[in-house]
Design a protein around this motif. Structure first.
Motif, PDB file in Angstrom:
ATOM      1  N   GLU A 146       0.811  -1.223   0.000  1.00 27.69           N
ATOM      2  CA  GLU A 146       0.000   0.000   0.000  1.00 27.69           C
ATOM      3  C   GLU A 146       0.839   1.266   0.000  1.00 27.69           C
ATOM      4  OE1 GLU A 146      -4.293  -1.210   1.973  1.00 27.69           O
ATOM      5  OE2 GLU A 146      -2.654  -0.642   3.308  1.00 27.69           O
ATOM      6  N   GLN A 147       2.136   1.131   0.205  1.00 29.02           N
ATOM      7  CA  GLN A 147       3.013   2.306   0.085  1.00 29.02           C
ATOM      8  C   GLN A 147       3.184   2.727  -1.369  1.00 29.02           C
ATOM      9  OE1 GLN A 147       6.513   2.331   3.072  1.00 29.02           O
ATOM     10  NE2 GLN A 147       6.139   0.149   2.663  1.00 29.02           N
ATOM     11  N   CYS A 148       2.832   1.861  -2.321  1.00 24.51           N
ATOM     12  CA  CYS A 148       2.877   2.191  -3.747  1.00 24.51           C
ATOM     13  C   CYS A 148       1.551   2.807  -4.151  1.00 24.51           C
ATOM     14  CB  CYS A 148       3.152   0.931  -4.574  1.00 24.51           C
ATOM     15  SG  CYS A 148       3.062   1.210  -6.363  1.00 24.51           S
ATOM     16  N   CYS A 149       1.612   3.969  -4.789  1.00 20.69           N
ATOM     17  CA  CYS A 149       0.377   4.676  -5.177  1.00 20.69           C
ATOM     18  C   CYS A 149      -0.419   3.929  -6.233  1.00 20.69           C
ATOM     19  CB  CYS A 149       0.716   6.087  -5.658  1.00 20.69           C
ATOM     20  SG  CYS A 149       1.754   6.139  -7.147  1.00 20.69           S
ATOM     21  N   ARG A 150       0.209   2.978  -6.927  1.00 18.91           N
ATOM     22  CA  ARG A 150      -0.495   2.227  -7.958  1.00 18.91           C
ATOM     23  C   ARG A 150      -1.181   0.975  -7.423  1.00 18.91           C
ATOM     24  NH1 ARG A 150       4.334   3.986 -10.034  1.00 18.91           N
ATOM     25  NH2 ARG A 150       5.380   2.047  -9.431  1.00 18.91           N
TER      26      ARG A 150
END
Length: 266
Positions: free
Chosen positions: A259-263
């Motif tokens: 969830e740290q990845c915006c995608r």
């Protein structure tokens, strides 16, 4: 119990494996870029491979209600070819905005050579410049301890990289503490021969705890078991561990990292 397999090479797996994993509770997986079973000879070979990871595998997974995510790099087994590695690294940004791409990986070391270290650092530069998540491969067997320490030292030399945005994979008993002490996420790969068993992974969790720890199957070209995470779940249940703890390891931990990845969308 639903779970996420955070490291599995589905390009080497049959469609039957997607079906079996779905029946066992898999709702999402991530596939790091890796070796194709042979050394590729051109940047266009990698471009086609990245298309497979970003276009073909998500459709295969979706037929079984599984979300497929991936990572991009030239892996350490092919990093001895520094010229080709630099061509691939320069090409990676073409794919980084694809909706299922989580970041750069699995980068790392294979035989701990100077060329591998050079290519690793150039991947780090790309990841740092774009604030991408990083997934790291640590070497096998006798090279693992030295390679893991080399990797952690190189990470420390890049101040733009935040430890909480890095997952260091293939941890074993002699490397897990170094990874966790550095503030990184730690992956344990459940392989029948060259890495961990579900029993050894359960032992390590009982010793070091469940914070920033994930387990995965890898499902590679060699002897491997795509049902390894369900096997780990059973091992933990047989030892009497609470289902909330098990679900934290196999679902909530990888979810928190991804969830740290915006995608990332589940």
């Amino acid at each position: 119990m639903k779970y996420i397999d955070p490291h599995i090479h589905m390009v080497s797996r049959l469609t039957d494996d997607y079906e079996r994993m779905a029946h066992a509770g898999c709702v999402a997986m991530s596939e790091p870029a890796f070796w194709a079973g042979f050394d590729r000879g051109s940047v266009d070979g990698f471009r086609d491979y990245f298309r497979q990871l970003t276009e073909v595998e998500p459709k295969r997974a979706a037929r079984y209600a599984i979300r497929h995510f991936c990572w991009l790099c030239i892996n350490a087994k092919e990093a001895e070819n520094v010229a080709l590695s630099r061509e691939v690294i320069a090409m990676i940004p073409e794919f980084l905005e694809k909706p299922n791409v989580l970041g750069i990986g699995e980068i790392g070391l294979n035989k701990n050579t100077p060329n591998e270290a050079t290519v690793f650092c150039e991947h780090l530069e790309l990841a740092a410049s774009r604030d991408e998540l990083i997934l790291i491969h640590t070497p096998h067997l006798e090279d693992k301890y030295k390679g893991t320490r080399m990797i952690l030292d190189m990470l420390k030399n890049e101040p733009r990289i935040k430890p909480e945005r890095v997952l260091v994979d293939h941890a074993e008993e002699h490397t897990i503490k170094h990874i966790l002490d550095g503030g990184y996420w730690c992956g344990m790969t459940l392989y029948p021969i060259t890495k961990c068993t579900p029993q050894r992974s359960a032992d390590m969790i009982e010793k070091y705890g469940a914070e920033r720890v994930c387990v995965n199957s890898a499902g590679d070209w060699g002897p491997s078991q795509p049902m390894a995470v369900p096997q780990f779940i059973l091992e933990m249940k047989l030892r009497g561990h609470d289902e909330k703890l098990i679900e934290k390891i196999v679902y909530h931990n990888p979810l928190a990292f991804f969830e740290q990845c915006c995608r990332f969308r589940l």
